[in-house]
Design a protein around this motif. Structure first.
Motif, PDB file in Angstrom:
ATOM      1  N   GLU A   1     118.304 -26.593 103.508  1.00 23.14           N
ATOM      2  CA  GLU A   1     118.018 -27.643 104.497  1.00 23.14           C
ATOM      3  C   GLU A   1     116.703 -28.343 104.131  1.00 23.14           C
ATOM      4  OE1 GLU A   1     117.159 -30.000 106.937  1.00 23.14           O
ATOM      5  OE2 GLU A   1     118.521 -29.000 108.353  1.00 23.14           O
ATOM      6  N   GLY A   2     116.802 -29.675 103.915  1.00 20.29           N
ATOM      7  CA  GLY A   2     115.657 -30.421 103.424  1.00 20.29           C
ATOM      8  C   GLY A   2     114.431 -30.356 104.309  1.00 20.29           C
ATOM      9  N   ARG A   3     114.627 -30.313 105.616  1.00 25.80           N
ATOM     10  CA  ARG A   3     113.482 -30.260 106.521  1.00 25.80           C
ATOM     11  C   ARG A   3     112.764 -28.910 106.449  1.00 25.80           C
ATOM     12  NH1 ARG A   3     117.058 -32.682 111.354  1.00 25.80           N
ATOM     13  NH2 ARG A   3     118.488 -31.250 110.291  1.00 25.80           N
ATOM     14  N   ASP A   4     113.518 -27.830 106.178  1.00 27.31           N
ATOM     15  CA  ASP A   4     112.884 -26.531 105.950  1.00 27.31           C
ATOM     16  C   ASP A   4     112.108 -26.530 104.631  1.00 27.31           C
ATOM     17  OD1 ASP A   4     113.774 -25.405 108.316  1.00 27.31           O
ATOM     18  OD2 ASP A   4     115.536 -24.464 107.408  1.00 27.31           O
ATOM     19  N   VAL A   5     112.668 -27.193 103.621  1.00 32.04           N
ATOM     20  CA  VAL A   5     111.963 -27.310 102.339  1.00 32.04           C
ATOM     21  C   VAL A   5     110.649 -28.063 102.529  1.00 32.04           C
ATOM     22  CG1 VAL A   5     112.034 -28.371 100.044  1.00 32.04           C
ATOM     23  CG2 VAL A   5     114.031 -27.134 100.907  1.00 32.04           C
ATOM     24  N   VAL A   6     110.685 -29.119 103.323  1.00 36.61           N
ATOM     25  CA  VAL A   6     109.465 -29.882 103.590  1.00 36.61           C
ATOM     26  C   VAL A   6     108.402 -28.983 104.212  1.00 36.61           C
ATOM     27  CG1 VAL A   6     108.471 -31.707 105.026  1.00 36.61           C
ATOM     28  CG2 VAL A   6     110.564 -32.140 103.729  1.00 36.61           C
ATOM     29  N   CYS A   7     108.794 -28.157 105.173  1.00 33.40           N
ATOM     30  CA  CYS A   7     107.841 -27.223 105.785  1.00 33.40           C
ATOM     31  C   CYS A   7     107.179 -26.343 104.729  1.00 33.40           C
ATOM     32  CB  CYS A   7     108.550 -26.324 106.803  1.00 33.40           C
ATOM     33  SG  CYS A   7     109.140 -27.163 108.276  1.00 33.40           S
ATOM     34  N   SER A   8     107.978 -25.826 103.825  1.00 31.77           N
ATOM     35  CA  SER A   8     107.458 -24.936 102.799  1.00 31.77           C
ATOM     36  C   SER A   8     106.556 -25.686 101.823  1.00 31.77           C
ATOM     37  CB  SER A   8     108.613 -24.272 102.051  1.00 31.77           C
ATOM     38  OG  SER A   8     108.151 -23.270 101.178  1.00 31.77           O
ATOM     39  N   LEU A   9     106.928 -26.908 101.461  1.00 30.31           N
ATOM     40  CA  LEU A   9     106.094 -27.699 100.558  1.00 30.31           C
ATOM     41  C   LEU A   9     104.770 -28.081 101.217  1.00 30.31           C
ATOM     42  CD1 LEU A   9     108.777 -29.998  98.889  1.00 30.31           C
ATOM     43  CD2 LEU A   9     107.481 -28.160  97.795  1.00 30.31           C
ATOM     44  N   LEU A  10     104.818 -28.394 102.505  1.00 31.07           N
ATOM     45  CA  LEU A  10     103.579 -28.696 103.224  1.00 31.07           C
ATOM     46  C   LEU A  10     102.672 -27.468 103.251  1.00 31.07           C
ATOM     47  CD1 LEU A  10     104.926 -30.754 106.271  1.00 31.07           C
ATOM     48  CD2 LEU A  10     103.654 -31.632 104.303  1.00 31.07           C
ATOM     49  N   GLU A  11     103.263 -26.320 103.421  1.00 27.06           N
ATOM     50  CA  GLU A  11     102.505 -25.070 103.442  1.00 27.06           C
ATOM     51  C   GLU A  11     101.816 -24.824 102.104  1.00 27.06           C
ATOM     52  OE1 GLU A  11     103.825 -21.236 105.772  1.00 27.06           O
ATOM     53  OE2 GLU A  11     104.786 -21.272 103.800  1.00 27.06           O
ATOM     54  N   ARG A  12     102.524 -25.145 101.016  1.00 29.55           N
ATOM     55  CA  ARG A  12     101.962 -24.965  99.678  1.00 29.55           C
ATOM     56  C   ARG A  12     100.911 -26.025  99.342  1.00 29.55           C
ATOM     57  NH1 ARG A  12     103.280 -20.118  96.881  1.00 29.55           N
ATOM     58  NH2 ARG A  12     104.966 -19.257  98.145  1.00 29.55           N
ATOM     59  N   GLY A  13     101.092 -27.228  99.869  1.00 31.43           N
ATOM     60  CA  GLY A  13     100.124 -28.290  99.638  1.00 31.43           C
ATOM     61  C   GLY A  13     100.169 -28.925  98.267  1.00 31.43           C
ATOM     62  N   TRP A  14     101.243 -28.737  97.530  1.00 30.17           N
ATOM     63  CA  TRP A  14     101.322 -29.261  96.168  1.00 30.17           C
ATOM     64  C   TRP A  14     101.256 -30.789  96.112  1.00 30.17           C
ATOM     65  CZ3 TRP A  14     106.116 -25.738  95.057  1.00 30.17           C
ATOM     66  CH2 TRP A  14     105.672 -24.425  94.854  1.00 30.17           C
ATOM     67  N   LEU A  15     101.715 -31.447  97.186  1.00 30.44           N
ATOM     68  CA  LEU A  15     101.772 -32.910  97.201  1.00 30.44           C
ATOM     69  C   LEU A  15     100.672 -33.522  98.066  1.00 30.44           C
ATOM     70  CD1 LEU A  15     105.646 -33.123  97.578  1.00 30.44           C
ATOM     71  CD2 LEU A  15     104.371 -33.756  95.543  1.00 30.44           C
ATOM     72  N   ALA A  16      99.716 -32.715  98.482  1.00 31.08           N
ATOM     73  CA  ALA A  16      98.631 -33.208  99.321  1.00 31.08           C
ATOM     74  C   ALA A  16      97.705 -34.116  98.516  1.00 31.08           C
ATOM     75  CB  ALA A  16      97.835 -32.041  99.904  1.00 31.08           C
ATOM     76  N   ALA A  17      97.219 -35.171  99.149  1.00 34.20           N
ATOM     77  CA  ALA A  17      96.390 -36.157  98.450  1.00 34.20           C
ATOM     78  C   ALA A  17      95.109 -35.543  97.896  1.00 34.20           C
ATOM     79  CB  ALA A  17      96.063 -37.308  99.395  1.00 34.20           C
ATOM     80  N   ASP A  18      94.565 -34.541  98.581  1.00 33.69           N
ATOM     81  CA  ASP A  18      93.293 -33.959  98.162  1.00 33.69           C
ATOM     82  C   ASP A  18      93.465 -32.637  97.421  1.00 33.69           C
ATOM     83  OD1 ASP A  18      94.230 -32.520 100.294  1.00 33.69           O
ATOM     84  OD2 ASP A  18      92.334 -32.478 101.405  1.00 33.69           O
ATOM     85  N   ARG A  19      94.696 -32.353  96.955  1.00 36.39           N
ATOM     86  CA  ARG A  19      94.936 -31.068  96.282  1.00 36.39           C
ATOM     87  C   ARG A  19      94.514 -31.148  94.809  1.00 36.39           C
ATOM     88  NH1 ARG A  19      98.244 -26.383  96.796  1.00 36.39           N
ATOM     89  NH2 ARG A  19      97.719 -25.104  94.988  1.00 36.39           N
ATOM     90  N   PRO A  20      93.527 -30.361  94.393  1.00 31.04           N
ATOM     91  CA  PRO A  20      93.131 -30.338  92.993  1.00 31.04           C
ATOM     92  C   PRO A  20      93.984 -29.358  92.200  1.00 31.04           C
ATOM     93  CG  PRO A  20      91.688 -28.914  94.239  1.00 31.04           C
ATOM     94  CD  PRO A  20      92.666 -29.508  95.229  1.00 31.04           C
ATOM     95  N   GLY A  21      93.761 -29.316  90.898  1.00 28.94           N
ATOM     96  CA  GLY A  21      94.396 -28.310  90.065  1.00 28.94           C
ATOM     97  C   GLY A  21      95.783 -28.693  89.582  1.00 28.94           C
ATOM     98  N   SER A  22      96.458 -27.718  88.985  1.00 23.02           N
ATOM     99  CA  SER A  22      97.779 -27.951  88.414  1.00 23.02           C
ATOM    100  C   SER A  22      98.602 -26.677  88.487  1.00 23.02           C
ATOM    101  CB  SER A  22      97.648 -28.398  86.952  1.00 23.02           C
ATOM    102  OG  SER A  22      96.952 -27.421  86.190  1.00 23.02           O
TER     103      SER A  22
END
Length: 255
Positions: A112-133
């Motif tokens: 379910e895409g909305r559950d995936v979004v929750c998990s991605l938000l939790e990880r922060g990989w796409l956050a504007a201020d997320r450093p690193g790789s």
């Protein structure tokens, strides 16, 4: 004396594809634990080069894909085993991967895409201020990835993080459905609610023993199903459904 590994090259590989945070790791590990199989994990050299492979003609991409994966298999002394490759980005070069290995098959796990979004938000990989790789050296942050439509690059940069996460889910899932005749599509929610039914489908498709596979798949984490209903704000849900609503409906997740 230790037995030498067989020199025979096993060609009937299994590619587990799908969006990150959809259960690719769980499914890949479960399959890799089956008799005669080996979990190759996310192959870092392959993951790092997929943005380049995705821009190449299919035959050239297939040649380079196989060359890279075979080096990894050889170094791991796993060439004689049926490998399970589970890099989510393989979704974008799946046709080339299956061309490189004509005896291989793919399993696409959809969540379910909305559950995936929750998990991605939790990880922060796409956050504007997320450093690193990540582990393949691919940078985190709000910059457009190779899978973002070129004409929408500026829109991606300025979008909310929830919308960018939905964007990722939509693009990965759409890409992973490119070769339906050689891909079994299975929903993560089915692993939770009907694990034996799901195991039967997978076992038949991949010619695996049912019982050990059913036992492995029965361990799917169920508490993450439907988490979007409490974890996403109304604005986040609106962004997600605006970006990926058509695919959510097609897959039966949205009325």
């Amino acid at each position: 004396m230790r037995a030498r590994p067989s020199l025979k090259r096993e060609a009937s590989l299994i590619f587990v594809v799908g969006s990150p945070r959809s259960g690719t790791t769980f499914l890949g590990s479960s399959l890799g634990a089956q008799p005669g199989l080996v979990d190759l994990g996310e192959v870092k050299p392959l993951k790092a080069m997929i943005p380049q492979l995705a821009r190449l003609p299919e035959q050239e991409a297939a040649t380079r894909f196989r060359r890279t994966l075979e080096v990894v298999r050889q170094l791991g002394l796993a060439g004689h085993l049926r490998g399970v490759e589970q890099t989510p980005e393989t979704s974008f070069v799946l046709a080339a991967a299956l061309r490189a290995y004509p005896a291989a098959r793919a399993v696409h796990i959809v969540r379910e895409g909305r559950d995936v979004v929750c998990s991605l938000l939790e990880r922060g990989w796409l956050a504007a201020d997320r450093p690193g790789s990540d582990d393949a050296g691919l940078a985190y942050g709000a910059h457009p990835r190779f899978w973002v439509e070129p004409e929408r690059a500026d829109e991606f940069r300025s979008a909310s993080e929830a919308r960018r996460a939905a964007w990722a889910w939509r693009r990965y899932v759409s890409a992973a459905r490119a070769v339906p005749e050689r891909t079994l599509e299975i929903h993560y929610e089915e692993l939770v609610t009907e694990p034996r039914v799901a195991a039967t489908r997978v076992a038949e498709y991949l010619a695996l023993e049912l019982e050990p596979l059913a036992e492995s798949l029965s361990k799917a984490f169920d508490r993450s199903v439907g988490r979007y209903m409490k974890d996403l704000t109304p604005d986040q849900r609106a962004d997600v459904e605006e970006e990926a609503g058509a695919l959510l409906r097609e897959l039966g997740y949205l009325d």
